[in-house]
Design an enzyme around this catalytic site. Structure first.
Site, short mmCIF file in Angstrom:
data_model
loop_
_atom_site.label_atom_id
_atom_site.label_comp_id
_atom_site.label_asym_id
_atom_site.label_seq_id
_atom_site.Cartn_x
_atom_site.Cartn_y
_atom_site.Cartn_z
N ASP A 1 -12.69 49.88 76.07
CA ASP A 1 -13.94 50.61 76.28
C ASP A 1 -13.67 52.08 76.61
O ASP A 1 -13.02 52.38 77.62
CB ASP A 1 -14.68 49.88 77.43
CG ASP A 1 -16.12 50.29 77.55
OD1 ASP A 1 -16.51 51.29 76.93
OD2 ASP A 1 -16.84 49.61 78.29
N ASP B 1 -25.32 49.95 75.24
CA ASP B 1 -25.40 48.62 75.85
C ASP B 1 -26.74 47.93 75.59
O ASP B 1 -27.80 48.53 75.75
CB ASP B 1 -25.19 48.71 77.36
CG ASP B 1 -23.77 49.09 77.70
OD1 ASP B 1 -23.03 49.50 76.78
OD2 ASP B 1 -23.40 48.99 78.88
C1 GLA Z 1 -19.76 49.65 79.15
C2 GLA Z 1 -19.78 48.64 78.02
C3 GLA Z 1 -20.36 47.34 78.55
C4 GLA Z 1 -19.50 46.85 79.71
C5 GLA Z 1 -19.42 47.90 80.79
C6 GLA Z 1 -18.42 47.53 81.87
O1 GLA Z 1 -21.04 50.00 79.58
O2 GLA Z 1 -20.53 49.12 76.94
O3 GLA Z 1 -20.39 46.38 77.52
O4 GLA Z 1 -18.22 46.53 79.23
O5 GLA Z 1 -19.01 49.15 80.24
O6 GLA Z 1 -18.27 48.51 82.83
#
Ligand code: GLA
Length: 518
Positions: free
Chosen positions: A284, A344
């Site tokens: 990520d 998200d």
């Molecule tokens: C980002 C990702 C999420 C999750 C969070 C964890 O927002 O897009 O899917 O993994 O980080 O902190």
């Protein structure tokens, strides 16, 4: 006599120089004292937030005060800001700080004051909202500084790892548990997956998302925090159930939740994952935004792609950088088996459909081994109706999307389980041809999507995004379907009457009718 006179004069001169030096020193110490009394905000300040998991997350305010001007940097979770504007002083000040995040500028406003030798400081998110004040203490100089930038490697094509020939299926901790995930919960989820029929329906990966991390040991090895006492033992447990274990990290120094990322330790972390028995990595972007531009993403993702391959262990590689820089165009080249195409997801109809129906243009980039990822499922998390969750499941299947359940498998309702384990819908998602579906017809709130399946079959999904039930006529010829023998409704689990050139069907508000035409 002459020499005696000379040395006497030298002595006097020496004395004068020494006196001048002493005066200069005293004055400069006094001035420095005066300065720090005048500019007491100058220094490195840390807010330390110890979690129950034993990991202490710190935010840093590295300030330099010169009279009524405050400059410096702010590091909070994954973000590293430069102070651009300030007003006020020790008795009450406001800082406006910005950072470049891809193409966007992020802006934060902090307000604070000095109380004895502590900084009481908080972020103002909206003018009409109160701030949550935190207390910062003086920290050693240099602590929390952004690490030096490592230049990205030259680009090359990372060989395909041979995995994810169909979209990965499993579960991920984030949507339901966020930071409240631990070893016992993961074991419970693995038990439930094996017991409930999810495993039999094809779900296999149990993926731990952010917040498992701690710091590093003296050799730089990543450590788990108290919530995960023994990752290897956990992997063994999950493997014994016939399931696989996934983990999460960031190419940056910090993950999105402000935990330790893999920056500068990519090979070492990949080796650690392999030694633990990890089968899947979600990687990520998060804190990497402070060191790299979006244009440098491919090289940075390639680094971990290479590192995972080098371990020799089959590890599915999931890219998470929210679809920036048209990741679908280069995700496969850096070794990615899937790549997030959006920000998200949330457990709402608007979020789910906003993401899902926007995937139409990306169809050509999905293929066996390499998938568009419109984010994890929210089915069963309570924010939508079962009708809406059936739409969620159907749409993801039409999109050949990874099916990563995001609910608490230990306590799901029979309806949730039935949606997640609809084998006929799963078969569409997992079709080995690996072609993503597309919208072929739209009138107002109603849409028809089709997806070519192996063996000459076609999946047809009739969506109703409107507030009222709608009658839709599926005109076979318009969908390019000329010869049809069997048409099956995948939610009713029954064949339907195929006589005639069209099929008129009532679709409930926010609902779907999903068909397989052979
Ligand atoms: C980002 C990702 C999420 C999750 C969070 C964890 O927002 O897009 O899917 O993994 O980080 O902190």
């Amino acid at each position: 006599m002459k020499s005696e006179h000379l040395s006497h004069r030298n002595f006097i001169v020496g004395l004068i120089i020494m006196a001048a030096l002493v005066v200069t020193m005293v004055v400069s110490i006094a001035m420095a004292q005066q300065r720090s009394a005048d500019d007491p905000l100058t220094g490195n300040w840390a807010v330390r937030s110890p979690g129950t998991d034993g990991y202490v997350r710190s935010s840093y305010f590295n300030l330099r005060q010169e009279g009524s001007k405050i400059t410096g940097t702010i590091r909070a979770t994954q973000f590293y800001y430069k102070i651009k504007e300030s007003t006020g002083g020790p008795e009450g000040f406001t800082l406006i700080a910005t950072m470049q995040d891809g193409k966007n500028e992020r802006r934060v406003q902090y307000e604070g004051k000095l109380v004895e030798n502590e900084l009481h400081i908080g972020r103002r998110n909206r003018p009409d909202q109160p701030i949550t004040e935190q207390v910062a203490q003086r920290a050693p100089d240099g602590e929390g500084a952004m690490p030096a930038r490592v230049e990205p490697p030259a680009l090359h094509k990372v060989p395909y790892n041979g995995l994810a020939k169909t979209p990965p299926m499993g579960w991920n901790s984030w949507n339901k548990f966020a930071g409240r995930i631990d070893d016992a919960t993961v074991r419970g989820i693995a038990d439930a997956m094996a017991r409930s029929g999810m495993k039999d329906a094809g779900y296999v990966y149990i993926n731990i998302d952010d917040t498992w991390e701690s710091g590093r040991d003296a050799q730089g090895n990543i450590q788990t925090n108290k919530k995960f006492p023994d990752m290897k033992a956990l992997a063994d447990y999950v493997h014994k159930k016939g399931l696989k274990l996934g983990i999460y990290s960031s190419p940056g120094p910090d993950t999105c939740a402000g935990y330790e990322g893999s920056y500068g330790h990519e090979d070492q972390d990949a080796r650690t994952y392999a030694a633990w028995g990890i089968d899947y990595l979600k990687y990520d972007w998060c804190g990497a935004r402070n060191l790299y531009t979006d244009e440098e993403m491919p090289a940075i993702y390639q680094k971990m792609g290479d590192a995972l391959l080098k371990t020799g262990r089959p590890i599915v590689y999931s890219l998470c950088q929210y679809g920036r820089l048209d990741v679908w165009k280069w995700g496969a080249d850096v070794g990615g088996n899937l790549w997030r195409t959006t920000g998200d997801i949330r457990d709402t109809w608007d979020s789910m459909t906003g993401i899902g129906f926007r995937q139409n243009a990306l169809a050509e980039f999905a293929k066996p081994g390499h998938w568009n990822d419109p984010d994890m499922l929210e089915i069963g998390n309570g924010g939508m109706t079962d009708t809406e969750y059936r739409t969620h499941m159907s749409l993801w299947a039409m999109l050949a999307a990874p099916l990563l359940a995001g609910n608490d498998l230990r306590s799901m309702t029979p309806a949730t389980l039935a949606i997640l384990t609809n084998r006929e819908v799963i078969a569409v998602d997992q079709d080995k041809l690996g072609k993503q579906g597309k919208q072929v017809w739209k009138a107002g709130d109603q849409e028809i999507w089709t997806r070519p399946l192996s063996g000459g079959a076609t999946a047809v999904a009739v969506f109703n995004r409107g507030k009222d039930e709608a009658k839709v006529s599926v005109k076979w010829a318009e969908l390019g379907i000329v010869k049809k023998k069997v048409v099956r409704d995948l939610w009713l689990h029954q064949d339907i009457d195929t006589a005639g050139n069209e099929y008129a069907v009532a679709v409930p508000s926010h609902g779907v009718v999903m068909l397989r035409v052979k």
